[in-house]
Design an enzyme around this catalytic site. Structure first.
Site, mmCIF file in Angstrom:
data_model
loop_
_atom_site.group_PDB
_atom_site.id
_atom_site.type_symbol
_atom_site.label_atom_id
_atom_site.label_comp_id
_atom_site.label_asym_id
_atom_site.label_seq_id
_atom_site.Cartn_x
_atom_site.Cartn_y
_atom_site.Cartn_z
ATOM 1 N N ARG A 197 0.842 -1.209 0.000
ATOM 2 C CA ARG A 197 0.000 0.000 0.000
ATOM 3 C C ARG A 197 0.875 1.256 0.000
ATOM 4 N NH1 ARG A 197 -1.617 1.760 4.567
ATOM 5 N NH2 ARG A 197 -2.366 -0.198 5.423
ATOM 6 N N TYR A 213 -16.799 16.009 -15.476
ATOM 7 C CA TYR A 213 -17.235 14.614 -15.504
ATOM 8 C C TYR A 213 -18.286 14.412 -14.394
ATOM 9 C CZ TYR A 213 -17.213 9.647 -14.564
ATOM 10 O OH TYR A 213 -17.613 8.357 -14.318
ATOM 11 N N ASP A 219 -7.790 18.310 -14.771
ATOM 12 C CA ASP A 219 -8.067 16.925 -15.165
ATOM 13 C C ASP A 219 -7.673 16.817 -16.636
ATOM 14 O OD1 ASP A 219 -9.254 14.590 -16.187
ATOM 15 O OD2 ASP A 219 -10.809 14.594 -14.645
ATOM 16 N N LYS A 245 -8.665 5.698 -19.352
ATOM 17 C CA LYS A 245 -8.991 6.161 -20.711
ATOM 18 C C LYS A 245 -7.763 6.031 -21.620
ATOM 19 C CE LYS A 245 -12.668 7.310 -18.393
ATOM 20 N NZ LYS A 245 -13.714 6.359 -18.146
#
Ligand code: PLP
Length: 377
Positions: A46, A98, A170, A195
């Site tokens: 992690r 978004y 973004d 994406k």
């Protein structure tokens, strides 16, 4: 080195023992300590994992930042950035962001005391009017999703600096291949790596890159504390995807230009939103801050009944959410990606029931046009 070469060599392995070219998938949760008080540099996945680290170094390198973090989805990346702020803080956010970003702000962070003003970021004056004494950051997407409006990154950075705010971009739609906001003065870049960066519609991932190390370290602290990290296997897939980013983006871009020009001439199409079209209101600004237009476009049909008909008739182009993969996808923003934006606001923004969004893939442009031609009737 040019970005095209940097892209190919991301995630290169430095394993002297084997000479492996590709960074292996370190499928391990934990790492053995050499002795008490000693560490190999890796303790627990992690916190740090060699395969994820290679992906994180890749995004920092390509965005020209001081550091990067890889998350299990784009929304985990957005969330980690929003966690930089405290109860009582305020953000100015692009109005046609978004839908998931709108939802997490509206339904989750609002409960925790982070307030937001949604502003049309294609006009710096509108953004300036949204800044209050509590504002701590400005979050933009350029081009916006789905209306392809352009924000002036340099202008917003100047505004943010006057008020001591972060500029967050973004950069999902263009990727660092076409646009590098940190080099224009932005503080943070966010990606849905799901994406174009990963590029094959086969994994979820999110990335953050920061211009300064101090901010990169703060995001890494949140990443380790909250735990939404990218798995070693998906980190490897992301690196593999990135290696062909330049080739793919050039093809997405050239296909989208041809399709946008074809749509403009179609009698049943009343508007096409693509920054590469002459006459797009943000084209000149876009050209001043990006080197390509990408593969995303939106178009409006002349009557509402035609939109669902197109979705049911397309064959090569798939009716599916998401974007940025090699396959062409078509979506209905008002009922899919932007359904969480209240109807009245959606209508005001222009996200109507006549608007469709196309993520142009890397198939033959003529085949995509032929498919759209038989669907738009
Ligand atoms: C611009 C943009 N940002 C963030 C996200 C969220 O990314 P993810 O779906 O990987 O969580 C998306 C998803 O579509 C997006 O289009």
């Amino acid at each position: 080195m040019k970005i095209t070469s940097k892209i190919v060599h991301v995630g290169g392995c430095t394993d002297e023992k084997t000479g492996a070219i590709s960074t292996p998938i370190y499928q391990t949760a934990t790492f053995r300590h050499p002795a008490l008080g000693q560490s190999t540099g890796f303790d627990y996945t992690r916190t740090k994992n060699p395969t994820r680290m290679a992906a994180e170094e890749a995004i920092a390198l390509l965005e020209e930042g001081a550091g990067g973090c890889a998350f299990s989805s784009g929304m985990a990346a957005v969330t980690a950035v929003l966690m930089l702020y405290n109860s009582g803080d305020h953000l100015a956010v692009v109005s046609d962001c978004y839908g998931g970003t709108y939802r997490v702000l509206d339904k989750v962070f609002s409960r925790l005391g982070l307030s937001v003003t949604f502003a049309d970021t294609s006009d710096v004056r509108t953004v300036a009017a949204a800044v209050t004494p509590a504002t701590k950051g400005i979050l933009v997407e350029t081009p916006t999703n789905p209306l392809m409006k352009i924000a002036d990154i340099r202008g917003i950075v100047a505004l943010a600096r006057r008020h001591g705010l972060h500029t967050i971009v973004d950069n999902t739609f263009l990727t660092p291949y076409f646009q590098r906001p940190l080099t224009l003065g932005a503080d943070l870049v966010i990606h849905s790596g799901t994406k174009y960066l990963a590029g094959h519609n086969d994994l979820l991932c999110g990335l953050v890159a920061a211009r300064e190390k101090e901010l990169a370290d703060r995001v890494a602290f949140i990443q380790n504390s909250t735990g939404g990290v990218l798995s070693p296997g998906d980190s490897w897939l992301l690196i593999r995807g990135i290696k062909t980013l330049a080739l793919r983006m050039d093809k997405h871009d050239s296909n989208a230009r041809q399709i946008a020009e074809w749509l403009v001439r179609h009698p049943r199409i009343s508007a096409v939103h693509y920054p590469g079209l002459d006459g797009h209101p943000g084209k000149e600004l876009h050209d001043s801050q990006a080197s390509g237009y990408g593969g995303m476009l939106a178009f409006e049909v002349d009557e509402a009944a035609l939109a669902p008909r197109i979705l049911s008739r397309v064959k090569l182009v798939k009716f599916a959410e998401s974007l940025g993969g090699v396959e062409s996808l078509i979506t209905f923003p008002a009922v899919q990606t932007h359904a969480d934006i209240p109807p009245a606001l959606r209508e005001e923004l222009g996200i109507t029931d006549r608007l469709l969004r196309l993520s142009v893939g890397i198939e033959d442009a003529g085949d995509i046009i032929a498919d759209l031609a038989q669907a738009i009737i």
